[in-house]
Design a protein around this motif. Sequence first.
Motif, PDB file in Angstrom:
ATOM      1  N   ARG A 119      27.567 -13.778  34.099  1.00  0.00           N
ATOM      2  CA  ARG A 119      26.812 -12.318  33.901  1.00  0.00           C
ATOM      3  C   ARG A 119      25.900 -12.342  32.947  1.00  0.00           C
ATOM      4  NH1 ARG A 119      28.018 -11.934  38.383  1.00  0.00           N
ATOM      5  NH2 ARG A 119      29.152 -10.263  39.470  1.00  0.00           N
ATOM      6  N   LEU A 120      25.937 -13.434  31.799  1.00  0.00           N
ATOM      7  CA  LEU A 120      25.304 -13.600  30.758  1.00  0.00           C
ATOM      8  C   LEU A 120      24.070 -14.542  31.013  1.00  0.00           C
ATOM      9  CD1 LEU A 120      28.268 -13.322  28.749  1.00  0.00           C
ATOM     10  CD2 LEU A 120      26.475 -12.438  27.658  1.00  0.00           C
ATOM     11  N   LEU A 121      24.319 -15.662  31.809  1.00  0.00           N
ATOM     12  CA  LEU A 121      23.557 -16.645  31.816  1.00  0.00           C
ATOM     13  C   LEU A 121      22.046 -16.248  32.535  1.00  0.00           C
ATOM     14  CD1 LEU A 121      25.905 -19.673  32.916  1.00  0.00           C
ATOM     15  CD2 LEU A 121      24.836 -19.437  30.680  1.00  0.00           C
ATOM     16  N   PRO A 122      21.887 -15.460  33.264  1.00  0.00           N
ATOM     17  CA  PRO A 122      20.664 -15.253  33.663  1.00  0.00           C
ATOM     18  C   PRO A 122      19.804 -14.199  32.869  1.00  0.00           C
ATOM     19  CG  PRO A 122      22.297 -14.591  35.422  1.00  0.00           C
ATOM     20  CD  PRO A 122      23.092 -14.939  34.056  1.00  0.00           C
ATOM     21  N   VAL A 123      20.434 -13.865  31.966  1.00  0.00           N
ATOM     22  CA  VAL A 123      19.761 -12.626  31.149  1.00  0.00           C
ATOM     23  C   VAL A 123      19.534 -13.321  29.784  1.00  0.00           C
ATOM     24  CG1 VAL A 123      20.234 -10.482  29.691  1.00  0.00           C
ATOM     25  CG2 VAL A 123      21.613 -11.260  31.721  1.00  0.00           C
ATOM     26  N   PRO A 124      17.809 -13.071  29.767  1.00  0.00           N
ATOM     27  CA  PRO A 124      17.199 -13.611  28.345  1.00  0.00           C
ATOM     28  C   PRO A 124      17.715 -12.984  27.286  1.00  0.00           C
ATOM     29  CG  PRO A 124      15.529 -13.112  30.300  1.00  0.00           C
ATOM     30  CD  PRO A 124      16.792 -12.690  30.733  1.00  0.00           C
ATOM     31  N   GLY A 125      17.784 -13.843  26.266  1.00  0.00           N
ATOM     32  CA  GLY A 125      18.025 -13.037  25.003  1.00  0.00           C
ATOM     33  C   GLY A 125      19.621 -12.612  24.844  1.00  0.00           C
ATOM     34  N   SER A 126      20.340 -13.027  26.025  1.00  0.00           N
ATOM     35  CA  SER A 126      22.026 -12.688  26.079  1.00  0.00           C
ATOM     36  C   SER A 126      22.780 -13.477  24.959  1.00  0.00           C
ATOM     37  CB  SER A 126      22.644 -12.891  27.297  1.00  0.00           C
ATOM     38  OG  SER A 126      22.472 -14.204  27.644  1.00  0.00           O
ATOM     39  N   ARG A 127      23.715 -12.891  24.265  1.00  0.00           N
ATOM     40  CA  ARG A 127      24.420 -13.602  23.307  1.00  0.00           C
ATOM     41  C   ARG A 127      26.064 -13.304  23.313  1.00  0.00           C
ATOM     42  NH1 ARG A 127      20.788 -11.729  17.486  1.00  0.00           N
ATOM     43  NH2 ARG A 127      18.921 -12.166  18.613  1.00  0.00           N
ATOM     44  N   VAL A 128      26.662 -14.195  23.098  1.00  0.00           N
ATOM     45  CA  VAL A 128      28.057 -14.094  22.535  1.00  0.00           C
ATOM     46  C   VAL A 128      28.084 -14.260  21.239  1.00  0.00           C
ATOM     47  CG1 VAL A 128      30.300 -15.082  23.198  1.00  0.00           C
ATOM     48  CG2 VAL A 128      28.722 -15.611  24.955  1.00  0.00           C
ATOM     49  N   VAL A 129      28.980 -13.181  20.588  1.00  0.00           N
ATOM     50  CA  VAL A 129      29.316 -13.237  19.307  1.00  0.00           C
ATOM     51  C   VAL A 129      30.732 -13.247  18.982  1.00  0.00           C
ATOM     52  CG1 VAL A 129      28.944 -11.828  17.048  1.00  0.00           C
ATOM     53  CG2 VAL A 129      27.019 -11.954  18.660  1.00  0.00           C
ATOM     54  N   THR A 130      31.422 -14.136  18.406  1.00  0.00           N
ATOM     55  CA  THR A 130      32.787 -14.050  18.184  1.00  0.00           C
ATOM     56  C   THR A 130      33.107 -14.075  16.603  1.00  0.00           C
ATOM     57  OG1 THR A 130      32.982 -15.739  20.030  1.00  0.00           O
ATOM     58  CG2 THR A 130      34.673 -15.695  18.431  1.00  0.00           C
ATOM     59  N   VAL A 131      34.027 -13.105  16.390  1.00  0.00           N
ATOM     60  CA  VAL A 131      34.365 -12.775  14.957  1.00  0.00           C
ATOM     61  C   VAL A 131      35.298 -13.534  14.154  1.00  0.00           C
ATOM     62  CG1 VAL A 131      35.078 -10.823  13.558  1.00  0.00           C
ATOM     63  CG2 VAL A 131      33.811 -10.228  15.722  1.00  0.00           C
ATOM     64  N   SER A 132      35.151 -14.151  13.307  1.00  0.00           N
ATOM     65  CA  SER A 132      36.066 -15.084  12.514  1.00  0.00           C
ATOM     66  C   SER A 132      36.489 -14.701  11.314  1.00  0.00           C
ATOM     67  CB  SER A 132      35.402 -16.539  12.469  1.00  0.00           C
ATOM     68  OG  SER A 132      36.059 -17.463  11.815  1.00  0.00           O
ATOM     69  N   SER A 133      36.564 -15.325  10.310  1.00  0.00           N
ATOM     70  CA  SER A 133      37.157 -14.746   8.966  1.00  0.00           C
ATOM     71  C   SER A 133      37.058 -15.802   7.867  1.00  0.00           C
ATOM     72  CB  SER A 133      38.696 -14.448   9.287  1.00  0.00           C
ATOM     73  OG  SER A 133      39.356 -14.557   7.976  1.00  0.00           O
ATOM     74  N   ILE A 134      37.115 -15.533   6.681  1.00  0.00           N
ATOM     75  CA  ILE A 134      36.853 -16.429   5.656  1.00  0.00           C
ATOM     76  C   ILE A 134      38.283 -17.150   5.666  1.00  0.00           C
ATOM     77  CG2 ILE A 134      37.340 -16.463   3.059  1.00  0.00           C
ATOM     78  CD1 ILE A 134      35.850 -13.858   2.823  1.00  0.00           C
ATOM     79  N   ALA A 135      39.396 -16.701   6.232  1.00  0.00           N
ATOM     80  CA  ALA A 135      40.555 -17.448   6.406  1.00  0.00           C
ATOM     81  C   ALA A 135      40.583 -18.856   7.256  1.00  0.00           C
ATOM     82  CB  ALA A 135      41.717 -16.338   7.155  1.00  0.00           C
ATOM     83  N   HIS A 136      39.502 -18.906   8.006  1.00  0.00           N
ATOM     84  CA  HIS A 136      39.064 -20.182   8.846  1.00  0.00           C
ATOM     85  C   HIS A 136      39.070 -21.272   8.029  1.00  0.00           C
ATOM     86  CE1 HIS A 136      34.774 -20.444   7.501  1.00  0.00           C
ATOM     87  NE2 HIS A 136      35.100 -21.632   7.758  1.00  0.00           N
ATOM     88  N   ARG A 137      38.836 -21.086   6.594  1.00  0.00           N
ATOM     89  CA  ARG A 137      38.477 -22.216   5.709  1.00  0.00           C
ATOM     90  C   ARG A 137      40.050 -22.827   5.408  1.00  0.00           C
ATOM     91  NH1 ARG A 137      34.067 -22.941   3.575  1.00  0.00           N
ATOM     92  NH2 ARG A 137      32.478 -21.234   3.683  1.00  0.00           N
ATOM     93  N   TYR A 138      41.094 -22.054   5.691  1.00  0.00           N
ATOM     94  CA  TYR A 138      42.612 -22.582   5.403  1.00  0.00           C
ATOM     95  C   TYR A 138      42.998 -23.218   6.753  1.00  0.00           C
ATOM     96  CZ  TYR A 138      41.457 -19.635   1.557  1.00  0.00           C
ATOM     97  OH  TYR A 138      40.837 -19.102   0.732  1.00  0.00           O
TER      98      TYR A 138
END
Length: 310
Positions: free
Chosen positions: A135-154
């Motif tokens: 549903r995203l692939l045909p849409v110009p400018g579409s985005r997937v945003v995933t929320v991470s954390s400072i904690a990823h460093r550990y």
Amino acid sequence: MSEWTEDHLPDQRGRVAVVTGANTGIGFATARALAARGAHVVLACRDLDRARTAVDRIAQSAPEARLDVVRLDLASLASVRAAAEEIRERLPRIDLLVNNAGITGLRGRTGDGFEVQFGVNHLGHFALTGLVLDRLLPVPGSRVVTVSSIAHRYGRIDDVDDLRPARDTDTGARPENSVFTYARSKLANLMFTYELQRRLSAAGAPTTALAAHPGGASTEIFRNSPGWFRAPNLLIAKLLGRSPEMGALPTLRAAADPEARGGEYYGPGGLFEVQGYPRRVASSPRSRDADNQRRLWEASERLTEVIYPF
Ligand SMILES: NC(=O)c1ccc[n+]([C@@H]2O[C@H](COP(=O)([O-])OP(=O)(O)OC[C@H]3O[C@@H](n4cnc5c(N)ncnc54)[C@H](OP(=O)(O)O)[C@@H]3O)[C@@H](O)[C@H]2O)c1
């Protein structure tokens, strides 16, 4: 641009956004801001009553907003599949998928036998994204945003063997500390984003993948953490003025700033990335290991049985 605030969020009319975990905290603030700018927002939440309450709250401040709810429990692959099916049926196009929902401080397994934080925070979102990507692939400018954390460093995912404790059927898994498993899940969020961006780009798709982290924010995220961990974290967030709205700004910038590009990571621009307005930030060297990104991707496809179209 020195301070990117909600005022910089472009007009969202005509755009369709799906936000996971949108009934409270950063997800709610993200959904509210997108809806206030005119986006049609689908709140994908595990508790429909909480989701409907959130819809009512958004509608109070944005009466024109178009809002829908979908039941999504990221701790169950069956629920993820059902939610994806419902989303695909209801939405012919998606401009924005925000993989925001998350848990910390919990131990145990999902119904599918995955370590619970890795299962909810990473594998559930990996599966959801793969199942609605068409549903995203045909849409110009579409985005997937995933929320991470400072904690990823550990976090560490040194090789696929490190994922073995993520399966119930594995033997010899060492007992796991929930802080470590949270960090690993947030590292996986970033590695997923970078590998997804690489694959989208190689496929010539108009969709991009970006990541964000809120620094800290006074939300319900620590509800399962022990008091000695929850109290100081919430106090610091409060003292620094990290409301859910401030915590949502990096997500919103990654989601909608016309200057933002695939593969970028946004977080607070102040000291130690715990406060301030969003800007591009760096992630750990471990998150950038392209070999491990590919291995994590392949393991995630195997574990979820969701195979991406590229
Ligand atoms: N707040 C911080 O300081 C902080 C710092 C770094 C990163 N983050 C990240 O920011 C994101 C949002 O967290 P938050 O601070 O807004 O936390 P929050 O207030 O606890 O909200 C988390 C959201 O995720 C949902 N959720 C939890 N388990 C789920 C499941 N199995 N299926 C579907 N939805 C589920 C929750 O639903 P229910 O309400 O039904 O439980 C809630 O809507 C998370 O990815 C978190 O890791 C937060």
